[in-house]
Design an enzyme around this catalytic site. Structure first.
Site, PDB file in Angstrom:
ATOM      1  N   GLU A 213       0.866  -1.181   0.000  1.00 36.69           N
ATOM      2  CA  GLU A 213       0.000   0.000   0.000  1.00 36.69           C
ATOM      3  C   GLU A 213       0.903   1.232   0.000  1.00 36.69           C
ATOM      4  O   GLU A 213       2.091   1.124   0.354  1.00 36.69           O
ATOM      5  CB  GLU A 213      -0.858  -0.006   1.274  1.00 36.69           C
ATOM      6  CG  GLU A 213      -1.873  -1.138   1.352  1.00 36.69           C
ATOM      7  CD  GLU A 213      -2.952  -1.025   0.286  1.00 36.69           C
ATOM      8  OE1 GLU A 213      -3.356   0.093  -0.053  1.00 36.69           O
ATOM      9  OE2 GLU A 213      -3.361  -2.077  -0.234  1.00 36.69           O
ATOM     10  N   ASP A 224      -4.579  -6.542   7.690  1.00 38.80           N
ATOM     11  CA  ASP A 224      -5.263  -7.017   6.493  1.00 38.80           C
ATOM     12  C   ASP A 224      -5.299  -8.552   6.480  1.00 38.80           C
ATOM     13  O   ASP A 224      -6.320  -9.167   6.157  1.00 38.80           O
ATOM     14  CB  ASP A 224      -4.533  -6.472   5.248  1.00 38.80           C
ATOM     15  CG  ASP A 224      -5.342  -6.685   3.989  1.00 38.80           C
ATOM     16  OD1 ASP A 224      -6.477  -6.172   3.931  1.00 38.80           O
ATOM     17  OD2 ASP A 224      -4.858  -7.383   3.075  1.00 38.80           O
ATOM     18  N   LYS A 228      -8.574 -11.297   6.738  1.00 41.05           N
ATOM     19  CA  LYS A 228      -8.786 -12.458   5.861  1.00 41.05           C
ATOM     20  C   LYS A 228      -8.933 -13.740   6.689  1.00 41.05           C
ATOM     21  O   LYS A 228      -9.770 -14.596   6.387  1.00 41.05           O
ATOM     22  CB  LYS A 228      -7.633 -12.589   4.866  1.00 41.05           C
ATOM     23  CG  LYS A 228      -7.630 -11.468   3.835  1.00 41.05           C
ATOM     24  CD  LYS A 228      -6.401 -11.520   2.954  1.00 41.05           C
ATOM     25  CE  LYS A 228      -6.323 -10.309   2.042  1.00 41.05           C
ATOM     26  NZ  LYS A 228      -5.047 -10.153   1.365  1.00 41.05           N
ATOM     27  N   GLY A 343      -3.808  -8.228  -7.304  1.00 41.05           N
ATOM     28  CA  GLY A 343      -3.774  -7.849  -8.717  1.00 41.05           C
ATOM     29  C   GLY A 343      -5.178  -7.462  -9.148  1.00 41.05           C
ATOM     30  O   GLY A 343      -6.139  -8.177  -8.849  1.00 41.05           O
TER      31      GLY A 343
HETATM   32  N1  LIG Z   1      -5.792  -4.098  -5.782  1.00 41.04           N
HETATM   33  C1  LIG Z   1      -5.791  -5.393  -5.522  1.00 41.04           C
HETATM   34  O1  LIG Z   1      -4.965  -6.157  -6.042  1.00 41.04           O
HETATM   35  C2  LIG Z   1      -6.830  -5.973  -4.599  1.00 41.04           C
HETATM   36  C3  LIG Z   1      -6.876  -7.372  -4.398  1.00 41.04           C
HETATM   37  C4  LIG Z   1      -7.870  -7.919  -3.592  1.00 41.04           C
HETATM   38  C5  LIG Z   1      -8.771  -7.078  -2.960  1.00 41.04           C
HETATM   39  N2  LIG Z   1      -8.675  -5.722  -3.126  1.00 41.04           N
HETATM   40  C6  LIG Z   1      -9.645  -4.875  -2.439  1.00 41.04           C
HETATM   41  O2  LIG Z   1     -10.422  -4.201  -3.424  1.00 41.04           O
HETATM   42  C7  LIG Z   1     -10.831  -2.941  -2.922  1.00 41.04           C
HETATM   43  C8  LIG Z   1     -10.400  -1.853  -3.923  1.00 41.04           C
HETATM   44  O3  LIG Z   1      -8.994  -1.916  -4.075  1.00 41.04           O
HETATM   45  P1  LIG Z   1      -8.233  -0.990  -5.152  1.00 41.04           P
HETATM   46  O4  LIG Z   1      -6.844  -1.519  -5.182  1.00 41.04           O
HETATM   47  O5  LIG Z   1      -9.035  -0.911  -6.387  1.00 41.04           O
HETATM   48  O6  LIG Z   1      -8.249   0.419  -4.393  1.00 41.04           O
HETATM   49  P2  LIG Z   1      -8.045   1.874  -5.044  1.00 41.04           P
HETATM   50  O7  LIG Z   1      -7.293   1.792  -6.312  1.00 41.04           O
HETATM   51  O8  LIG Z   1      -7.544   2.728  -3.932  1.00 41.04           O
HETATM   52  O9  LIG Z   1      -9.545   2.320  -5.419  1.00 41.04           O
HETATM   53  C9  LIG Z   1     -10.511   2.556  -4.447  1.00 41.04           C
HETATM   54  C10 LIG Z   1     -11.706   3.183  -5.119  1.00 41.04           C
HETATM   55  O10 LIG Z   1     -12.746   3.304  -4.160  1.00 41.04           O
HETATM   56  C11 LIG Z   1     -13.335   4.592  -4.326  1.00 41.04           C
HETATM   57  N3  LIG Z   1     -14.102   4.951  -3.140  1.00 41.04           N
HETATM   58  C12 LIG Z   1     -13.682   5.189  -1.879  1.00 41.04           C
HETATM   59  N4  LIG Z   1     -14.729   5.516  -1.092  1.00 41.04           N
HETATM   60  C13 LIG Z   1     -15.830   5.474  -1.884  1.00 41.04           C
HETATM   61  C14 LIG Z   1     -17.217   5.726  -1.686  1.00 41.04           C
HETATM   62  N5  LIG Z   1     -17.688   6.081  -0.490  1.00 41.04           N
HETATM   63  N6  LIG Z   1     -18.057   5.599  -2.732  1.00 41.04           N
HETATM   64  C15 LIG Z   1     -17.612   5.242  -3.962  1.00 41.04           C
HETATM   65  N7  LIG Z   1     -16.319   4.991  -4.218  1.00 41.04           N
HETATM   66  C16 LIG Z   1     -15.435   5.123  -3.200  1.00 41.04           C
HETATM   67  C17 LIG Z   1     -12.165   5.489  -4.605  1.00 41.04           C
HETATM   68  O11 LIG Z   1     -12.598   6.730  -5.121  1.00 41.04           O
HETATM   69  P3  LIG Z   1     -11.580   7.972  -5.352  1.00 41.04           P
HETATM   70  O12 LIG Z   1     -10.880   7.640  -6.646  1.00 41.04           O
HETATM   71  O13 LIG Z   1     -12.501   9.135  -5.456  1.00 41.04           O
HETATM   72  O14 LIG Z   1     -10.670   8.009  -4.167  1.00 41.04           O
HETATM   73  C18 LIG Z   1     -11.431   4.617  -5.631  1.00 41.04           C
HETATM   74  O15 LIG Z   1     -12.046   4.763  -6.904  1.00 41.04           O
HETATM   75  C19 LIG Z   1     -10.185  -2.794  -1.534  1.00 41.04           C
HETATM   76  O16 LIG Z   1     -11.103  -3.183  -0.555  1.00 41.04           O
HETATM   77  C20 LIG Z   1      -9.022  -3.779  -1.598  1.00 41.04           C
HETATM   78  O17 LIG Z   1      -8.654  -4.275  -0.324  1.00 41.04           O
HETATM   79  C21 LIG Z   1      -7.748  -5.157  -3.936  1.00 41.04           C
END
Ligand SMILES: NC(=O)c1ccc[n+]([C@@H]2O[C@H](COP(=O)([O-])OP(=O)(O)OC[C@H]3O[C@@H](n4cnc5c(N)ncnc54)[C@H](OP(=O)(O)O)[C@@H]3O)[C@@H](O)[C@H]2O)c1
Length: 359
Positions: A213, A224, A228, A343
């Site tokens: 992060e 985290d 899980k 990913g």
């Molecule tokens: N990335 C991975 O590889 C991965 C893997 C497994 C699980 N996850 C999980 O998937 C989720 C998203 O991860 P990410 O990597 O995509 O995070 P990210 O790139 O930080 O994107 C988060 C998104 O959520 C939006 N958001 C935050 N609060 C919101 C609200 N109240 N209403 C609508 N949208 C809102 C943010 O908007 P803004 O752009 O306006 O800030 C952003 O578009 C997390 O819970 C993470 O733990 C991620």
């Protein structure tokens, strides 16, 4: 003109066998999900609303535009969950799904309400299921024959960890032990940590590669991984509270409250104690891994562990995750699932898989 372009210019009217979806979060995972909507696998899904934390869009013409993610960043309607749900309920589609691709605790707390309103919820957000036991119970009380909860993406991204666990339980073969490496960044760090380079150098590399992060303390805290493990244990029928989990964080107390830049400048303060732990493990013929372990007797721990060479986690490489289920039928050697545990593409695929399975 390509087929995709003509589709964009002339949005298809919603059909009754379509699945209407609202997408919350257009970051890495949400952005990859938007890409999937343009593939054959996503063809049955009708996007009726999309939002980031600041803006949302609900009109078919805007939703069909190229670069929706960037357009949402630039503006839209002001955020209001009610407007998104109105769009979902107004759709004539056979199934209605809210997709949560955020990490927002506030949105996760709404999952039971959306389920109770007859919408399926599909989520990568583990804040509710991996939070308090009260939240977990509220979630499952709200699931009903009309509205189901798709949580595959909350654990192991695209890996079939939860579905395998549930199948084992359904078949009368519940795990007596759930064990593994549930964090890609911590997997990478300890797979690389062989004593030749300071831990902080590897941490800098992991940050540069985007494995952590933005504030690597989120990974190093172990919270985290703890969420899980709670989801896995609860899904196997064990009502575990966070307080029953022993979590060993790797951030020294003095570095927990400093600003992110200050933490980065002082990361070398982690080196000495971790080098000593590594030397102890090596002297005993073991390697260090950041392991999560739950025993059906009730013992649950997340933290550094010395594992012998024959342990499946000892053979991990890259940033792979590993889930090992020991059950009455897999008692001599656990059932092991291994692969990329993070990913955006595989996580978005897990969301799509849950939606298609529901429909
Ligand atoms: N990335 C991975 O590889 C991965 C893997 C497994 C699980 N996850 C999980 O998937 C989720 C998203 O991860 P990410 O990597 O995509 O995070 P990210 O790139 O930080 O994107 C988060 C998104 O959520 C939006 N958001 C935050 N609060 C919101 C609200 N109240 N209403 C609508 N949208 C809102 C943010 O908007 P803004 O752009 O306006 O800030 C952003 O578009 C997390 O819970 C993470 O733990 C991620």
């Amino acid at each position: 003109m390509s087929a995709v372009l003509s589709e964009v210019e002339c949005p298809r009217p919603a059909l009754q066998d379509d699945i209407a979806v609202v997408l919350l979060g257009t970051g890495k995972v949400g952005g990859a999900f938007l890409q999937l909507l343009r593939t054959r696998a996503g063809a049955k899904l009708r996007l009726v609303g999309a939002a980031n934390s600041r803006y949302q869009k609900t009109t078919p013409a805007e939703l069909a535009e190229w670069r929706l993610r960037e357009r949402l960043d630039a503006g839209g309607e002001i955020r209001d969950n009610r407007g998104l749900l109105r769009a979902l309920h107004a759709s004539p589609a056979a199934a209605r799904v809210v997709i949560d691709a955020t990490a927002s605790g506030h949105l996760a707390a709404c999952h039971p309400e959306w389920l109770a309103a007859g919408c399926h919820v599909v989520t990568a957000n583990k804040a509710l299921a991996g939070g308090t036991l009260h939240g977990w119970h509220a979630l499952h009380a709200a699931c009903n024959s009309r509205a189901r909860y798709g949580d595959s993406a909350t654990v192991g991204a695209g890996l079939p960890a939860l579905s395998t666990l549930r199948r084992l339980c359904q078949c009368g073969d519940p795990p007596s032990r759930i064990e593994g490496v549930f964090s890609g960044s911590l997997s990478y760090l300890f797979n690389q940590f062989d004593g030749r380079q300071p831990f902080s150098t590897l941490l800098q590399n992991a940050c540069a590669l985007g494995y952590t992060e933005p504030d690597p303390r989120s990974d190093l805290s172990g919270e985290d991984v703890a969420r899980k493990l709670l989801i896995l244990a609860r899904s196997a029928g064990h009502p575990l509270e966070r307080a029953q989990l022993d979590v060993e964080g790797l951030v020294p107390e003095a570095l927990r409250v400093v600003e992110r830049d200050m933490f980065r400048a002082r990361m070398h303060e982690l080196d000495e104690s971790l080098a000593a732990r590594h030397a102890q493990a090596t002297a005993r013929g073991c390697v260090l891994r950041y392991l999560a372990r739950f025993d059906a007797g009730g013992k649950a721990r997340v933290g550094l562990a010395e594992v012998p060479p024959e342990h499946p986690a000892a053979r991990l490489s890259g940033a792979d995750n590993l889930f090992a289920f020991t059950t009455p039928r897999y008692r001599n050697r656990p059932l092991v699932i291994q692969g990329a545990g993070a990913g955006s593409e595989v996580t978005a695929q897990a969301l799509l898989g849950d939606i298609l399975a529901m429909a």
